[in-house]
Design an enzyme around this catalytic site. Structure first.
Site, PDB file in Angstrom:
ATOM      1  N   ASP A 195       4.029  -8.874   1.440  1.00  0.00           N
ATOM      2  CA  ASP A 195       5.216  -8.455   2.181  1.00  0.00           C
ATOM      3  C   ASP A 195       5.412  -9.357   3.397  1.00  0.00           C
ATOM      4  O   ASP A 195       4.466  -9.657   4.117  1.00  0.00           O
ATOM      5  CB  ASP A 195       5.051  -6.995   2.621  1.00  0.00           C
ATOM      6  CG  ASP A 195       6.300  -6.430   3.259  1.00  0.00           C
ATOM      7  OD1 ASP A 195       7.405  -6.894   2.913  1.00  0.00           O
ATOM      8  OD2 ASP A 195       6.178  -5.515   4.099  1.00  0.00           O
ATOM      9  N   HIS A 239       2.630  -1.606   8.502  1.00  0.00           N
ATOM     10  CA  HIS A 239       2.513  -0.671   7.389  1.00  0.00           C
ATOM     11  C   HIS A 239       1.722   0.560   7.832  1.00  0.00           C
ATOM     12  O   HIS A 239       0.500   0.507   7.935  1.00  0.00           O
ATOM     13  CB  HIS A 239       1.810  -1.331   6.200  1.00  0.00           C
ATOM     14  CG  HIS A 239       2.606  -2.434   5.573  1.00  0.00           C
ATOM     15  ND1 HIS A 239       2.036  -3.351   4.728  1.00  0.00           N
ATOM     16  CD2 HIS A 239       3.911  -2.771   5.651  1.00  0.00           C
ATOM     17  CE1 HIS A 239       2.961  -4.209   4.316  1.00  0.00           C
ATOM     18  NE2 HIS A 239       4.098  -3.878   4.878  1.00  0.00           N
ATOM     19  N   MET A 258      -2.764  -6.859   3.573  1.00  0.00           N
ATOM     20  CA  MET A 258      -2.810  -6.966   2.120  1.00  0.00           C
ATOM     21  C   MET A 258      -1.428  -7.292   1.575  1.00  0.00           C
ATOM     22  O   MET A 258      -0.414  -7.028   2.193  1.00  0.00           O
ATOM     23  CB  MET A 258      -3.280  -5.649   1.506  1.00  0.00           C
ATOM     24  CG  MET A 258      -4.739  -5.318   1.747  1.00  0.00           C
ATOM     25  SD  MET A 258      -5.125  -3.638   1.221  1.00  0.00           S
ATOM     26  CE  MET A 258      -4.565  -3.651  -0.490  1.00  0.00           C
ATOM     27  N   SER A 312      -0.180  -5.499   8.466  1.00  0.00           N
ATOM     28  CA  SER A 312      -0.667  -4.431   7.591  1.00  0.00           C
ATOM     29  C   SER A 312      -2.152  -4.202   7.893  1.00  0.00           C
ATOM     30  O   SER A 312      -2.509  -3.907   9.022  1.00  0.00           O
ATOM     31  CB  SER A 312      -0.421  -4.795   6.120  1.00  0.00           C
ATOM     32  OG  SER A 312      -0.815  -3.742   5.270  1.00  0.00           O
ATOM     33  N   THR A 313      -3.014  -4.361   6.906  1.00  0.00           N
ATOM     34  CA  THR A 313      -4.446  -4.094   7.080  1.00  0.00           C
ATOM     35  C   THR A 313      -5.029  -4.935   8.219  1.00  0.00           C
ATOM     36  O   THR A 313      -4.932  -6.152   8.210  1.00  0.00           O
ATOM     37  CB  THR A 313      -5.194  -4.411   5.770  1.00  0.00           C
ATOM     38  OG1 THR A 313      -4.566  -3.730   4.707  1.00  0.00           O
ATOM     39  CG2 THR A 313      -6.651  -3.989   5.864  1.00  0.00           C
TER      40      THR A 313
END
Length: 392
Positions: free
Chosen positions: A332, A236, A329, A208-209
């Site tokens: 997940d 993501h 973040m 993600s991030t």
């Protein structure tokens, strides 16, 4: 695209949290500056130190305002965000910059370019000012990212602790017994598992991030095995962004890399990227693993989400799955990592020191699912060894 709040991410120290995160907003649209400025000012742990219509004015104001986080629009007259970004970082080396861009191919290309130039992350912005005012998902994602990245920015002694943490995280990979190894990974204590003996047949990755940069680092190091291994990635990202991510991945690796298509067989030597707005799973069609795209609701506030990929991979390949959870973040991937472990597979998580946000990999580590917690620049070498049958 939207994210969970920082579930599973380490909380900043009390002293760091006591002082609000200082935010600078740079957008040429007065409606956006007014609305987003109010959102930021409404948060008890944030303060808006400046709102500029001109990137040139913002660059000149960095030293005086000393913001922790800058939210930077891409398309602006006078000076665009791509031009302003390196000037801002030069003015303050530890500045966190979040790019705000619409879901056009041009903006997506520029956003990914900005990540390579030092931006921490991006937020897809509704294409119209009216869309900004009516999008709770945009507000939630923007505020969550400012908070997570601003807190991460304030964690003390991050750079000085990198080497020590990397050694601590890497050590369990060389330990054969006991099966659970305790870590003193200040300020977190977690345990790693022993690697299972089954030779992996597939690599699944969640991020993600900070993920695009981490993915590039890992995938470039996998050249010795990419020709004989299928790689499935859930990052993501919204539509358009995932298309460009797949294109960049193909260029970086020299291997076929595409957005996954529903029903296509999973083949060795190919890299599959979950398309924005669809969950990517795998299923068996006869004896052949195949891609299954799902248009169901977000999972962990994410679509695509990592958990369904990991869970379905464990159902198809059992203990022959190697999963890797990179910076991001939220949490997940943690439940899916548990499914991989339960099926006899192995999980590697990125360590805190090298993560932009230690949410997703931190959740995996703290749940005890990881067999190794490694700096991002050591993950590829470990994956290559595991696919070669080396458990040392």
């Amino acid at each position: 695209m939207s994210f969970a709040s920082t579930t599973g991410a380490p909380a900043a120290g009390a002293a760091a949290q006591a002082e609000p995160i200082k935010v600078m907003l740079v957008d040429d649209a007065v409606v956006v500056r007014g609305l987003v400025g109010r959102w930021i000012s409404d948060e008890p742990d944030m303060t808006l130190v400046a709102a500029h219509r001109s990137a040139r004015e913002a660059v000149a104001d960095i030293t005086r305002q000393d913001p922790d986080v800058v939210v930077l629009d891409i398309e602006m007259p006078d000076m665009d965000g791509l031009t302003a970004l390196p000037l801002m970082i030069a003015a303050k080396r530890d500045l966190v910059v979040v790019m705000a861009s619409t879901l056009t191919r041009r903006s997506a290309e520029i956003s990914l370019k900005c990540l390579s130039l030092g931006a921490a992350d991006y937020v897809p912005k509704p294409e119209s000012n009216a869309g900004v005012t009516t999008s709770p998902a945009f507000r939630r994602e923007l505020i969550d990212k400012i908070r997570a990245l601003g807190r991460r920015h304030r964690l003390p002694a991050r750079a000085s602790a990198t080497a020590a943490r990397a050694q601590t995280a890497a050590a369990p990979a060389r330990v054969a017994a006991p099966s659970i190894v305790p870590h003193a990974h200040a300020p977190h204590a977690f345990k790693t598992r022993a690697f299972q003996a089954m030779l992996p047949k597939v690599l699944v990755i969640g991020a993600s991030t900070g993920g695009p940069q981490a993915l590039t680092t890992v995938l470039r190091g996998l050249q010795p095995i990419l020709e004989r291994v299928p790689v499935l990635i859930t990052q993501h990202m919204p539509p358009t962004f995932t298309t460009i991510l797949a294109e960049h991945t193909a260029k970086a690796t020299g291997r076929p890399a595409t957005e996954a298509k529903d029903g296509e067989p999973v083949q060795a030597g190919h890299i599959y990227v979950a398309p924005g707005g669809r969950h990517m799973l795998v299923k068996r069609v006869g004896a052949t693993p195949a891609i299954q795209l799902d248009d169901g609701p977000p999972i962990n506030f994410c679509k695509p989400a990592v958990d369904p990929l990991f869970k379905s991979a464990a159902q198809v390949w059992g203990g022959a799955v190697l999963a890797c959870v990179l910076t991001g973040m939220g949490s997940d991937g943690s439940h899916g990592a548990g499914d991989v472990v339960a099926a006899g597979g192995n999980v590697i998580a990125q360590d805190e020191a090298s993560s932009v946000v230690w949410g997703m990999p931190g959740a995996v580590a703290m749940a005890g699912h990881a067999a190794a917690v490694l700096p991002v620049d050591q993950i590829a070498a470990k994956i290559v060894r595991l696919f070669s049958g080396d458990r040392s």
